[in-house]
Scaffold this motif. Structure first.
Motif, mmCIF file in Angstrom:
data_model
loop_
_atom_site.group_PDB
_atom_site.id
_atom_site.type_symbol
_atom_site.label_atom_id
_atom_site.label_comp_id
_atom_site.label_asym_id
_atom_site.label_seq_id
_atom_site.Cartn_x
_atom_site.Cartn_y
_atom_site.Cartn_z
ATOM 1 N N ALA A 1 3.072 0.766 -2.463
ATOM 2 C CA ALA A 1 2.241 1.876 -3.482
ATOM 3 C C ALA A 1 1.974 0.724 -4.241
ATOM 4 C CB ALA A 1 2.443 3.520 -3.679
ATOM 5 N N ILE B 1 0.289 -0.282 4.858
ATOM 6 C CA ILE B 1 1.846 0.100 4.237
ATOM 7 C C ILE B 1 1.988 1.284 4.365
ATOM 8 C CG2 ILE B 1 3.217 -0.412 1.335
ATOM 9 C CD1 ILE B 1 0.522 -2.344 1.653
ATOM 10 N N GLY B 2 1.096 2.772 3.859
ATOM 11 C CA GLY B 2 1.684 4.088 4.166
ATOM 12 C C GLY B 2 1.889 4.009 5.959
ATOM 13 N N THR C 1 -1.613 5.178 -0.692
ATOM 14 C CA THR C 1 -0.819 4.439 -0.077
ATOM 15 C C THR C 1 0.538 6.002 0.142
ATOM 16 O OG1 THR C 1 -0.919 2.480 -0.411
ATOM 17 C CG2 THR C 1 1.227 2.978 0.069
ATOM 18 N N ALA D 1 7.550 3.626 1.334
ATOM 19 C CA ALA D 1 6.212 4.397 0.478
ATOM 20 C C ALA D 1 5.972 3.835 -0.736
ATOM 21 C CB ALA D 1 6.050 5.485 0.825
ATOM 22 N N PRO E 1 -3.739 0.293 1.534
ATOM 23 C CA PRO E 1 -2.878 0.802 1.348
ATOM 24 C C PRO E 1 -1.960 1.715 2.621
ATOM 25 C CG PRO E 1 -4.331 1.315 0.018
ATOM 26 C CD PRO E 1 -4.709 -0.302 0.666
ATOM 27 N N GLY F 1 -0.518 -6.610 3.360
ATOM 28 C CA GLY F 1 -0.661 -5.007 3.961
ATOM 29 C C GLY F 1 0.375 -4.702 5.693
ATOM 30 N N ALA G 1 0.673 -2.318 -3.564
ATOM 31 C CA ALA G 1 -1.038 -2.444 -2.975
ATOM 32 C C ALA G 1 -2.206 -1.460 -4.368
ATOM 33 C CB ALA G 1 -1.252 -1.625 -2.284
#
Length: 326
Positions: free
Chosen positions: A212, A61-62, A193, A208, A58, A317, A215
């Motif tokens: 999220a 990805i975030g 995330t 996002a 996360p 990710g 994830a």
């Protein structure tokens, strides 16, 4: 009269020998001399490193989603977010070791060493390690709040730590009521995330949100594999996980859905970020995990499925991060 007395004594003796509580606990030796000394490998095993990719994914990805709306890479804040996620993950693993151990849920369980259940480490010491990692997560989170001046996030951090503890801790742990997957989705998916994106960009783009959800689903898949492995012991111990409630077959179906839906999300994102197609490479670990979950014969095989699902999560990710910044 004498015969009646003998019957009473025999009945009393058999009642005294009858096992109480978790039947699995009865086979555990209570003599410290019979137990091997604990080593650093046991502590590493109790930290359950196989689950740490769920903390990394996360944040990747975030951070990637944050870079979609801002050109500046806040690497210090990103590392602090990673620290919070990793420390929380390790903390919850030790907290579970402690809480499940004192309840007897972890006796004779397949997988990493359980320090509390093995009686080789005092329960209070395991609890102390769990609290230490929660404290480290709190310090890293406080640093983020001070740097970004997002003071309201102190409440988010406090709730996250409370959720980590009450998963198996307290008088009525929600993990024993079949709510573990819901909380994992919320905190290891949405909160981790979106929180990472917010503190770096002060914005929550659609990327996002999609990331999220992905994830969170992969994190839930790991928990399902773990609970499927422990389904028989959990039934005996009275731990009513989602897997215990819905049974093996529906758990296998749900696991498959949780693993595959993130790739459907990635396929949609690939319409705007072509590199996102590369996330399909993560299925090289995800598909074998699905096959194992459907075809396993022994619970020990699901440890491999759990590890493969964690690997799927971090690969997903990393590749989605690349797609967002590429």
């Amino acid at each position: 009269m004498a015969g009646t007395s003998k019957k009473k004594r025999k009945s009393s003796t058999s009642a005294a020998k009858r096992p109480r509580g978790n039947p699995a606990r009865q086979a555990v030796s209570g003599s410290p001399r019979a137990l091997a000394p604990v080593t650093w490998r046991d502590w590493v095993g109790a930290a359950r490193l196989r689950t740490l990719p769920l903390a990394v994914s996360p944040v990747l990805i975030g951070t990637g989603a944050a870079l979609v709306v801002t050109d500046e890479f806040h690497w210090v804040i990103a590392l602090a977010c990673l620290s919070v996620a990793v420390f929380l993950q390790i903390g919850v693993n030790f907290a579970n070791d402690y809480s499940d151990g004192i309840r007897g849920t972890d006796d004779h369980r397949v997988g990493p060493a359980r320090l509390t259940a093995s009686r080789r480490v005092p329960a209070r010491r395991v609890l102390g390690v769990a609290l230490a990692f929660f404290a480290l997560a709190a310090v890293a989170g406080l640093a983020i709040v001070i740097r970004t001046e997002q003071w309201w996030m102190l409440a988010v951090g406090a709730v996250a730590i409370a959720a980590a503890w009450f998963y198996t801790g307290g008088k009525r742990p929600y993990g024993y009521a079949g709510l573990g997957e819901l909380f994992v989705f919320v905190f290891f998916g949405l909160v981790a995330t979106l929180g990472t994106t917010w503190v770096q960009a002060f914005s929550l783009p659609q990327e996002a949100w999609f990331g999220a959800v992905a994830a969170g689903l992969l994190a839930c898949a790991v928990l399902l594999a773990n609970n499927l492995r422990d389904i028989d012991q959990d039934r005996v111990a009275g731990k009513r996980t989602l897997t215990v409630r819905i049974g093996r077959r529906w758990t296998q179906v749900l696991f498959t859905v949780f693993v595959l839906v993130p790739f459907a999300i990635a396929a949609f994102l690939a319409l705007f970020y072509p590199i996102a197609w590369l996330t399909l490479m993560a299925l090289l670990a995800g598909i074998p995990a699905i096959i194992i979950v459907w075809s396993y014969r022994e619970a020990r095989e699901l440890v491999i499925a759990l590890a493969l699902t964690s690997l799927t999560s971090v690969a997903y990710g990393a590749l989605l991060f690349w797609a967002f910044v590429g």
